[in-house]
Design an enzyme around this catalytic site. Structure first.
Site, PDB file in Angstrom:
ATOM      1  N   ASN A 147      12.963   9.710  -1.804  1.00  8.74           N
ATOM      2  CA  ASN A 147      12.859   8.263  -1.666  1.00  8.74           C
ATOM      3  C   ASN A 147      13.103   7.846  -0.219  1.00  8.74           C
ATOM      4  OD1 ASN A 147      12.604   5.566  -2.350  1.00  8.74           O
ATOM      5  ND2 ASN A 147      14.710   5.358  -3.026  1.00  8.74           N
TER       6      ASN A 147
ATOM      7  N   ALA B  76      -1.435   7.148   5.429  1.00  9.33           N
ATOM      8  CA  ALA B  76      -1.653   8.589   5.584  1.00  9.33           C
ATOM      9  C   ALA B  76      -0.480   9.386   5.032  1.00  9.33           C
ATOM     10  CB  ALA B  76      -1.875   8.927   7.053  1.00  9.33           C
ATOM     11  N   SER B  77       0.726   8.915   5.289  1.00  3.65           N
ATOM     12  CA  SER B  77       1.904   9.637   4.793  1.00  3.65           C
ATOM     13  C   SER B  77       1.962   9.613   3.271  1.00  3.65           C
ATOM     14  CB  SER B  77       3.184   9.039   5.386  1.00  3.65           C
ATOM     15  OG  SER B  77       3.465   7.752   4.858  1.00  3.65           O
ATOM     16  N   LYS B  78       1.620   8.476   2.670  1.00  2.00           N
ATOM     17  CA  LYS B  78       1.683   8.364   1.221  1.00  2.00           C
ATOM     18  C   LYS B  78       0.526   9.106   0.544  1.00  2.00           C
ATOM     19  CE  LYS B  78       5.422   5.922   1.184  1.00  2.00           C
ATOM     20  NZ  LYS B  78       6.686   6.438   0.601  1.00  2.00           N
TER      21      LYS B  78
ATOM     22  N   TYR C 149       1.390   4.744   7.565  1.00  2.00           N
ATOM     23  CA  TYR C 149       2.063   4.685   6.271  1.00  2.00           C
ATOM     24  C   TYR C 149       1.128   5.176   5.164  1.00  2.00           C
ATOM     25  CZ  TYR C 149       4.951   2.710   2.507  1.00  2.00           C
ATOM     26  OH  TYR C 149       5.731   2.537   1.393  1.00  2.00           O
TER      27      TYR C 149
ATOM     28  N   SER D 151       3.154   5.306  -2.922  1.00  2.00           N
ATOM     29  CA  SER D 151       2.798   3.902  -2.727  1.00  2.00           C
ATOM     30  C   SER D 151       1.399   3.632  -3.270  1.00  2.00           C
ATOM     31  CB  SER D 151       2.843   3.538  -1.238  1.00  2.00           C
ATOM     32  OG  SER D 151       2.327   2.244  -1.003  1.00  2.00           O
TER      33      SER D 151
ATOM     34  N   ILE E  43       7.398  -4.458  -3.651  1.00  2.00           N
ATOM     35  CA  ILE E  43       8.700  -4.486  -4.298  1.00  2.00           C
ATOM     36  C   ILE E  43       9.667  -5.217  -3.377  1.00  2.00           C
ATOM     37  CG2 ILE E  43      10.555  -3.078  -5.282  1.00  2.00           C
ATOM     38  CD1 ILE E  43       7.937  -2.772  -6.793  1.00  2.00           C
TER      39      ILE E  43
END
Length: 246
Positions: A87, A153-155, A151, A138, A184
């Site tokens: 997380n 790309a990372s997810k 972001y 995500s 969220i």
């Protein structure tokens, strides 16, 4: 495990960090949470739970910290480790022309490489216990938002790694899944709420409300439990039906 720094305005909030740990401890789990800041916030108000929560300083970018965290969790778990929850998350909101290499590296190193570091450290113990890995990904791994290249790309990498590891570790009894939230209420999304855009994001959902960290934590707890014994390789959207609306 959650990584955050006081200087990062997009770090996850104490409430966000607590939600997954508390959800598992409410079900009797012995939880060891790693963070680089505000560790006390993770265990606040946890004395009334059936399980226990202990937080220790750990940075997902540092493999040695992850080895130490896994050793602590294994020791507290009577020699076993049943669940790993990834997380860690930071974000860079920049158009590609303005996205600096160090911003790209920070997001990839924390979100994607950090998960790899944690999984690499935990896999031997998870194999021994036929445990589970749950990673927070995500909705942005499924859809495109402007100014989110690093972001997203990372997810996307996390989702691909989830599927690959489900195939690789399944024969050892290890289940691997990801939870994919959209908007969220966290420190990471506070900027949008401060700008008065809450109604716009709420209207994108099918159930006409924003998500809370507890909404995500409930799905994490399910995937960590025996009730999800036949679920692996999945990326589960927790987006209030936004993807369904298109």
């Amino acid at each position: 495990m959650v990584r955050g720094t006081d200087g990062d305005r997009h770090r996850r909030s104490p409430r966000d960090r607590r939600a997954c740990a508390r959800s598992l401890a409410e079900r009797g789990a012995t939880v060891v949470a790693g963070d680089v800041a505000d560790c006390d916030a993770v265990v606040a108000d946890a004395t009334d739970l059936p399980g226990t929560i202990r937080a220790i300083d750990a940075d997902v970018r540092e493999p040695a910290d992850l080895d130490r965290l896994v050793a602590e969790a294994t020791e507290r778990g009577d020699g076993s480790l049943d669940v790993l929850v990834n997380n860690a998350g930071v974000i860079a909101r920049e158009p590609i022309d303005d996205l600096a290499p160090e911003q790209w590296d920070e997001v990839i190193e924390t979100n994607l490489t950090g998960a790899y570091n944690a999984i690499s450290a935990a896999t031997p113990a998870l194999r021994a216990s036929s445990g589970a890995i749950v990673t927070i990904s995500s909705l942005l791994s499924h859809v495109g938002y402007r100014d989110r290249a690093a972001y997203s790309a990372s997810k996307g990498g996390l989702d691909a790694m989830t599927r690959a590891l489900a195939a690789e570790l399944g024969p050892d009894g290890v289940r691997v899944n990801a939870v994919n939230p959209d908007f969220i209420r966290t420190e990471m999304t506070r900027t949008h709420l401060d700008e008065g855009r809450e109604d716009a994001f709420r209207e994108k959902t099918a159930i006409d409300r924003l998500g809370d960290p507890e909404d995500v934590a409930a799905v994490v707890a399910f995937l960590a439990s025996d009730r999800a014994a036949f679920v692996s390789g999945e990326t589960i959207l927790v987006d209030g039906g936004q993807a369904a609306l298109g």
